[in-house]
Design an enzyme around this catalytic site. Structure first.
Site, short mmCIF file in Angstrom:
data_model
loop_
_atom_site.label_atom_id
_atom_site.label_comp_id
_atom_site.label_asym_id
_atom_site.label_seq_id
_atom_site.Cartn_x
_atom_site.Cartn_y
_atom_site.Cartn_z
N ARG A 65 4.72 76.44 77.19
CA ARG A 65 3.79 76.17 78.48
C ARG A 65 2.25 75.88 78.10
O ARG A 65 1.52 76.78 78.16
CB ARG A 65 3.65 77.67 79.04
CG ARG A 65 4.57 77.54 80.39
CD ARG A 65 4.55 78.90 81.39
NE ARG A 65 4.04 79.82 80.30
CZ ARG A 65 4.61 81.34 80.52
NH1 ARG A 65 5.15 81.65 81.80
NH2 ARG A 65 4.28 82.32 79.61
N LYS A 172 15.72 88.05 64.84
CA LYS A 172 15.73 89.22 65.17
C LYS A 172 14.55 89.77 66.02
O LYS A 172 13.60 88.94 65.94
CB LYS A 172 15.82 90.17 63.71
CG LYS A 172 14.52 90.24 63.16
CD LYS A 172 14.42 91.18 62.10
CE LYS A 172 12.97 91.46 61.49
NZ LYS A 172 12.13 91.57 62.42
N HIS A 202 15.14 86.59 57.47
CA HIS A 202 14.63 85.67 56.54
C HIS A 202 14.61 86.27 55.01
O HIS A 202 14.30 85.61 54.17
CB HIS A 202 13.05 85.35 57.00
CG HIS A 202 12.08 86.55 56.89
ND1 HIS A 202 11.91 87.53 57.53
CD2 HIS A 202 11.20 86.67 55.69
CE1 HIS A 202 11.16 88.47 56.90
NE2 HIS A 202 10.57 88.00 56.03
N LYS A 206 15.21 84.56 50.66
CA LYS A 206 14.16 84.81 49.50
C LYS A 206 15.13 84.44 48.37
O LYS A 206 16.35 84.96 48.11
CB LYS A 206 13.77 86.11 49.54
CG LYS A 206 12.87 86.44 50.57
CD LYS A 206 11.93 87.77 50.68
CE LYS A 206 11.35 88.13 51.75
NZ LYS A 206 9.82 87.64 52.02
N GLU A 240 4.76 97.83 52.95
CA GLU A 240 3.64 96.85 53.45
C GLU A 240 2.31 97.49 53.50
O GLU A 240 2.11 98.45 54.02
CB GLU A 240 4.00 96.33 54.93
CG GLU A 240 5.34 95.42 54.59
CD GLU A 240 5.59 94.82 56.02
OE1 GLU A 240 5.14 93.71 56.27
OE2 GLU A 240 5.97 95.42 56.76
N ASP A 259 12.70 97.42 63.19
CA ASP A 259 12.26 96.20 62.63
C ASP A 259 12.60 95.85 61.39
O ASP A 259 12.94 94.60 61.31
CB ASP A 259 10.73 96.43 62.70
CG ASP A 259 9.76 95.15 62.17
OD1 ASP A 259 9.97 94.19 63.00
OD2 ASP A 259 8.66 95.48 61.71
N HIS A 264 16.92 93.72 57.28
CA HIS A 264 16.45 93.26 55.90
C HIS A 264 16.96 94.35 55.04
O HIS A 264 17.59 93.80 54.01
CB HIS A 264 14.83 93.29 55.65
CG HIS A 264 14.13 92.40 56.51
ND1 HIS A 264 14.62 91.06 57.31
CD2 HIS A 264 12.97 92.31 57.14
CE1 HIS A 264 13.86 90.68 57.88
NE2 HIS A 264 13.05 91.37 58.11
N LYS A 362 4.40 100.79 56.93
CA LYS A 362 3.37 100.01 57.10
C LYS A 362 2.41 100.75 56.67
O LYS A 362 2.45 102.04 56.51
CB LYS A 362 3.02 99.52 58.51
CG LYS A 362 3.87 98.86 59.28
CD LYS A 362 3.90 97.32 59.04
CE LYS A 362 4.79 96.71 59.88
NZ LYS A 362 5.13 95.28 59.54
C1 BG6 Z 1 9.28 90.91 59.51
C2 BG6 Z 1 9.01 92.21 60.17
O1 BG6 Z 1 10.79 90.82 59.65
O2 BG6 Z 1 9.32 91.00 58.08
C3 BG6 Z 1 7.66 92.57 60.04
O3 BG6 Z 1 9.05 91.90 61.71
C4 BG6 Z 1 7.30 92.43 58.34
O4 BG6 Z 1 7.11 93.69 60.57
C5 BG6 Z 1 7.86 91.27 57.83
O5 BG6 Z 1 5.90 92.44 58.25
C6 BG6 Z 1 7.65 91.21 56.21
O6 BG6 Z 1 7.84 89.87 55.79
P1 BG6 Z 1 7.74 89.55 54.26
O7 BG6 Z 1 8.80 88.37 54.09
O8 BG6 Z 1 6.28 89.53 54.00
O9 BG6 Z 1 8.38 90.67 53.50
#
Ligand code: BG6
Length: 511
Positions: A65, A172, A202, A206, A240, A259, A264, A362
């Site tokens: 948009r 996701k 994702h 990796k 993280e 999340d 993952h 986090k």
């Molecule tokens: C995402 C999460 O899938 O992965 C995020 O939604 C997270 O919260 C991120 O920060 C981390 O990805 P990576 O590849 O930096 O470990």
């Protein structure tokens, strides 16, 4: 004769080393103004083009948009590439890509916009020879999938006419529990057969995650110890150092378990624990992952075997950072967890009695993702107690990121006249052994979608199984209706996280 040729192993081996280049196609991104698109998707498309892995007949269409013309969107792509691409900027690659870039302004509910989308794609098919092959990337909230899929159907954009393919890519969260995941899958299956749905986790893109398979199944020395005779516990950590930044809208109400544990971390667990697949084709790989996820469950006493926390203000990297409840967009009463730890048991012969501990958080002291197998003590130590005071547990640590590699930890004699044993490590670092740098996960995954290569994409069955493991935990936490335990930003999490392992006689590793 042709069959003999077909199965020539030498020829097959050579073919597998050739770069896999996508065929002619159009990638349409819905939600192209979002963060993911700017930081990951557009740079990955450029990096693929720069590596020569996209065909000349390639088109990139943004839909959003915004009152943009093609040139405005191209400028956005250009800026995103300059800012975030992994490989160097090359003018000739950019010019080639630019010829296939289009933008369609409009609302997801607007028929006229989808009519324009159709015209744009038809035009690209004609001028770029993209062959009617289209991948639709839904980088939008799942609540909007139904609308987009309905529009794609109504505008004839999903029919695989004349041997062409149509695929959909989703990110996701795949639902927020088992029931909603099923509902979401129902919506997708109204429009696309399951072979055409590519779910992005994702982490599976990796290199280091794929290396888990190489480590386990290309070597002889690890398999004999990869079981409950030798392993005492497995710790999978995704720490993280960042807070939730500008993602309050997405994160609040979701929390760490939904999340990243649901996807993952449970995927990492599945790859660590599964049996050897008979081949790495998608069917076999998924089968083994499904078997092990199907055998996994959390213990009954969830108060003792799970922990959740929420970060409060603290110091990180020499800087004062805000607590979760002070972050912009977060209600001061939010009970969303930013630290989640769970124990998972796997009921099969290989793993009975070996707890798998999964934690994600986090605002930890540093960013690190790893899978660590801790081994049992030797049954007998022919040393005095003081000799082995500094001997830790033998461990094998797969370092997923950022310092990609593998570490083995074991005891060695300290040089000197007495028999003193101390823990040492032996390291493999990607950077030290390979000159090639690892592609970004999104490069690999987008390429695989365009090639129609499915092994790295979880299917709905795996998603369901993962929710089956997590749902009891989420229900338990919801029933407590209480604030998660606070932990200071920059610390390794709440006391309940450590207590959870202490009860079983273990300690979290300090990665
Ligand atoms: C995402 C999460 O899938 O992965 C995020 O939604 C997270 O919260 C991120 O920060 C981390 O990805 P990576 O590849 O930096 O470990």
């Amino acid at each position: 004769m042709s069959e003999v040729l077909h199965s020539n192993p030498l020829r097959d081996a050579q073919d597998r080393r050739l770069p896999r280049i996508a065929g002619p196609c159009v990638l349409v991104i819905f939600g192209v103004t979002g963060d993911l698109s700017r930081k990951k998707l557009m740079p990955a498309v450029y990096d693929l083009a720069n590596r020569g892995l996209l065909p000349p007949g390639f088109g990139l269409v943004g839909f959003a948009r915004r009152d943009w013309a093609d040139q405005d969107f191209a400028q956005q792509v250009h800026d995103a590439v300059k800012e975030n691409a992994r490989t160097p900027f090359r003018e000739e690659v950019w010019r080639q890509l630019l010829q296939g870039i289009r933008f369609v302004p409009g609302d997801l509910g607007d028929d006229a916009a989808f009519q324009r989308l159709r015209q744009t794609i038809v035009e690209l098919d004609e001028v770029r020879g993209t062959g009617g092959n289209h991948a639709y990337y839904l980088s939008i909230p799942p609540g909007l999938f139904d609308d987009v899929l309905g529009q794609l159907r109504r505008h004839g954009l999903v029919d695989e006419i004349g041997g062409s393919w149509k695929r959909v890519i989703i990110e996701k969260p795949f639902g927020h529990n088992l029931a909603s995941a099923r509902e979401l899958n129902g919506i997708l299956s109204t429009t696309f057969p399951s072979r055409s749905v590519f779910r992005i986790d994702h982490y599976l893109g990796k290199e280091t995650v794929q290396n888990l398979l190489a480590l386990r199944f290309a070597n002889q020395m690890f398999e004999p110890i990869w079981n409950n005779h030798y392993v005492s516990n497995v710790q999978i950590t995704m720490a993280e150092d960042i807070g939730i930044g500008g993602r309050a809208g997405y994160y609040d109400g979701i929390g760490a378990a939904r999340d990243v544990i649901q996807n993952h971390l449970l995927q990492l667990m599945a790859l660590t624990a599964m049996e050897e697949p008979t081949s790495f084709d998608a069917g076999q790989l998924r089968l083994e992952k499904q078997k092990v996820l199907g055998a996994a469950r959390t213990p009954k006493d969830l108060s003792a075997h799970t922990a959740r926390g929420q970060y409060t203000a603290g110091w990180q990297g020499g800087r004062k950072v805000a607590g979760y409840l002070e972050e912009e967009g977060i209600a001061p009463t939010s009970i969303t967890e930013t630290y989640a730890a769970i124990r998972v048991d796997i009921d099969n012969r290989r793993w009975a009695g070996v707890p798998f501990y999964l934690r994600a958080a986090k605002r930890m002291p540093r960013r690190v993702t790893e899978v660590a197998l801790e081994f049992k003590r030797a049954p007998h130590l022919p040393f005095t107690d003081t000799d082995t005071e500094e001997l830790g547990k033998n461990a094998l640590v797969m370092r997923i990121q950022p310092d990609e590699g593998i570490t083995m930890r074991f005891g060695a004699k300290v040089p000197g006249t007495s028999m003193e044993i101390r823990e040492v490590s032996m390291d493999f670092a990607y950077g030290g052994s390979f000159t090639e740098s690892s592609p970004e996960a999104y490069e690999r995954l987008i390429l695989d979608v365009l090639l129609g290569d499915p092994p790295l994409f979880p299917q709905h069955e795996e998603v369901e199984l993962a929710w089956q493991i997590l749902d009891p935990v989420l229900d338990h936490w919801a029933s407590l209706d209480a604030q998660p335990e606070p932990y200071a930003a920059g610390s390794w999490g709440p006391q309940s996280g450590s207590d959870m392992l202490a009860r079983d006689g273990f300690v979290w590793r300090r990665p």
